[in-house]
Enzyme design. Structure first.
Site, PDB file in Angstrom:
ATOM      1  N   HIS A  71      43.015  39.154 -33.139  1.00  0.00           N
ATOM      2  CA  HIS A  71      42.200  39.530 -34.302  1.00  0.00           C
ATOM      3  C   HIS A  71      42.460  38.490 -35.391  1.00  0.00           C
ATOM      4  CE1 HIS A  71      40.391  41.751 -37.579  1.00  0.00           C
ATOM      5  NE2 HIS A  71      40.046  42.747 -36.761  1.00  0.00           N
ATOM      6  N   THR A 143      -6.043  11.039 -30.562  1.00  0.00           N
ATOM      7  CA  THR A 143      -5.961  12.443 -30.182  1.00  0.00           C
ATOM      8  C   THR A 143      -5.918  12.513 -28.667  1.00  0.00           C
ATOM      9  OG1 THR A 143      -8.380  12.693 -30.226  1.00  0.00           O
ATOM     10  CG2 THR A 143      -7.196  13.216 -32.243  1.00  0.00           C
ATOM     11  N   HIS A 144      -5.077  13.393 -28.137  1.00  0.00           N
ATOM     12  CA  HIS A 144      -4.852  13.485 -26.680  1.00  0.00           C
ATOM     13  C   HIS A 144      -4.302  12.172 -26.129  1.00  0.00           C
ATOM     14  CE1 HIS A 144      -7.154  17.273 -26.602  1.00  0.00           C
ATOM     15  NE2 HIS A 144      -7.967  16.658 -27.436  1.00  0.00           N
ATOM     16  N   SER A 266      22.166  -1.100 -18.941  1.00  0.00           N
ATOM     17  CA  SER A 266      23.265  -1.713 -18.184  1.00  0.00           C
ATOM     18  C   SER A 266      22.741  -2.610 -17.077  1.00  0.00           C
ATOM     19  CB  SER A 266      24.158  -0.624 -17.593  1.00  0.00           C
ATOM     20  OG  SER A 266      23.428   0.167 -16.665  1.00  0.00           O
ATOM     21  N   LYS A 271      15.718  -4.830 -22.102  1.00  0.00           N
ATOM     22  CA  LYS A 271      15.272  -3.531 -22.611  1.00  0.00           C
ATOM     23  C   LYS A 271      15.627  -3.309 -24.081  1.00  0.00           C
ATOM     24  CE  LYS A 271      14.260  -0.240 -20.184  1.00  0.00           C
ATOM     25  NZ  LYS A 271      12.976   0.462 -20.045  1.00  0.00           N
ATOM     26  N   GLU A 278      14.876   9.262 -29.156  1.00  0.00           N
ATOM     27  CA  GLU A 278      15.067  10.182 -28.036  1.00  0.00           C
ATOM     28  C   GLU A 278      16.237  11.132 -28.311  1.00  0.00           C
ATOM     29  OE1 GLU A 278      13.383   7.307 -24.458  1.00  0.00           O
ATOM     30  OE2 GLU A 278      15.515   7.336 -24.904  1.00  0.00           O
TER      31      GLU A 278
END
Length: 433
Positions: A71, A143-144, A266, A271, A278
């Protein structure tokens, strides 16, 4: 929340050291209230205030007691009683555990929300600056995921700015509505307390009295806090998702910063991945999921059970820590954002000027052409442009039926991307007044 996403100041707010210090702050406010009502003598209060403290050694002592008691509040009370042995009968007098825990939790949440609001305000101001800076940075609205009509990057930022202002209001309202404590005993009836103790102590702590409490402060207040946190996190996810889309190789219109010496993969040295955007999306999922837990904490049994307690020990620290991190990470992204206006203009050309189809449709209607007829005419020219890879302007000017109603100059006017933005000043004035 793991250390990777915990900023020092927010982490300290949710440390056990700070929690127990807030518990002590509540207990001392109660002692002072009892003193004002004549229940604690001057000398006793003076010694209690002078002797009681919480540091890392006291925290460890609390842990030792808790391993036996199972407690935490009783463990805390016993550790503090060691400091004021002959006055210990005045400490925690008339209180139940939730009086201390819920009141201190309100103080803790207030600290966390105040820090979040500081970060949010920085993001709001940065978005405002970017909206002004890029007011005339022409780009394709989608849009879309498909080309729609021209807009500007500034308008996109202005939309984000407005959304974050709304989230600021939600957080401020949550701050107001969580600023309630309760010192009313086991089931909220003041059976071993005087309501004046609650009033005096909470006034000292800067909190308002929960009008009708049970053994706990009603959990709809905490759910409201979680909604404000989740709403803000979802907004950041929306913005981060947009950056991720605009950074795709096929677009390359906006990119998050990539520092000197940073490595993106890696295996693939070329990249440059939108890893920070993200990360924002991933953390938003946690906060959004925690909102459901907060809502499930509202229906407790009778006057109280503790099913909410274990959950809150996770969702409140994790969510505020995560959002604090997210706001500061997003601010870093905004401050180093790479904008490529040339690529934006180049991408607009990919659809051969088809963005002007709505303008041509309206112009034909203004000439008295029935809407369905006008739609068929424009769609026919648009499909030819798309299928043959020719300019929409050429397709329109070579269509005899269109030429019967529109001059070449009228067609050129319809194809001017800035004709879509003639009211942009009004939008900015409405937002930035």
């Amino acid at each position: 929340m793991i250390e990777r996403y915990t900023r020092r100041e927010m982490g300290q707010i949710w440390s056990d050291l700070n929690k127990f210090r807030l518990w002590l702050k509540v207990e001392l406010a109660v002692c002072r209230a009892w003193h004002k009502l004549g229940k604690i003598p001057d000398e006793a209060l003076k010694e209690i205030e002078k002797r009681t403290f919480v540091d890392e050694k006291v925290v460890e002592k609390i842990y030792q007691y808790e391993r036996v008691y199972k407690h935490d509040v009783l463990a805390f009370v016993s550790a503090i009683n060691e400091q004021i042995q002959e006055y210990s009968h005045y400490f925690h007098m008339g209180l139940t555990s939730s009086d201390v825990v819920d009141t201190a939790l309100a103080l803790q949440i207030r600290e966390a929300l105040s820090l979040i609001l500081e970060g949010l305000e920085k993001v709001i101001q940065r978005l405002r600056s970017l909206a002004i800076e890029h007011k005339n940075t022409l780009m394709m609205g989608r849009t879309h995921g498909v080309h729609a009509e021209p807009m500007t990057l500034g308008l996109k930022f202005l939309s984000w700015y407005e959304e974050m202002k709304r989230n600021k209001k939600r957080l401020l309202q949550a701050l107001e509505d969580i600023s309630y404590g309760k010192l009313s005993g086991a089931v909220g009836t003041y059976s071993n307390l005087d309501p004046r103790v609650e009033e005096l102590a909470l006034e000292e702590l800067g909190l308002k009295v929960e009008p009708v409490s049970t053994q706990v402060v009603p959990r709809d207040r905490h759910a409201q806090v979680m909604y404000a946190l989740a709403s803000t996190a979802c907004a950041l996810e929306r913005f981060a998702t947009e950056i991720r889309h605009l950074q795709r190789t096929e677009l390359l219109e906006v990119l998050e910063p990539f520092g000197k010496g940073q490595r993106g993969s890696s295996a693939m040295p070329h990249k440059k991945n939108p890893i920070h955007a993200e990360r924002l999306c991933g953390l938003a999922r946690i906060i959004r999921a925690n909102l459901l837990v907060a809502l499930e904490n509202i229906p407790l049994w009778h006057e109280r059970d503790i099913s909410h307690s274990s959950a809150e020990r996770v969702i409140l620290p994790d969510s505020t820590i995560a959002l604090d991190y997210m706001l500061n990470l997003f601010l870093e992204i905004l401050e180093g954002l790479v904008v490529n206006p040339e690529r934006m203009l180049g991408n607009m050309e990919l659809s051969h000027g088809l963005f002007a189809s709505s303008k041509v449709l309206v112009k034909l209607m203004e000439k008295g052409v029935h809407r369905d007829k006008a739609y068929d005419m424009v769609q026919r020219c648009a499909m030819r442009s798309w299928e043959e890879g020719i300019a929409f302007e050429k397709s329109l000017m070579e269509d005899q039926e269109v030429n019967a109603f529109l001059s070449q100059e009228e067609i050129r006017q319809a194809l001017d991307p800035w004709s879509f933005l003639k009211h942009i000043d009004q939008i900015y004035e409405r937002s930035l007044d």
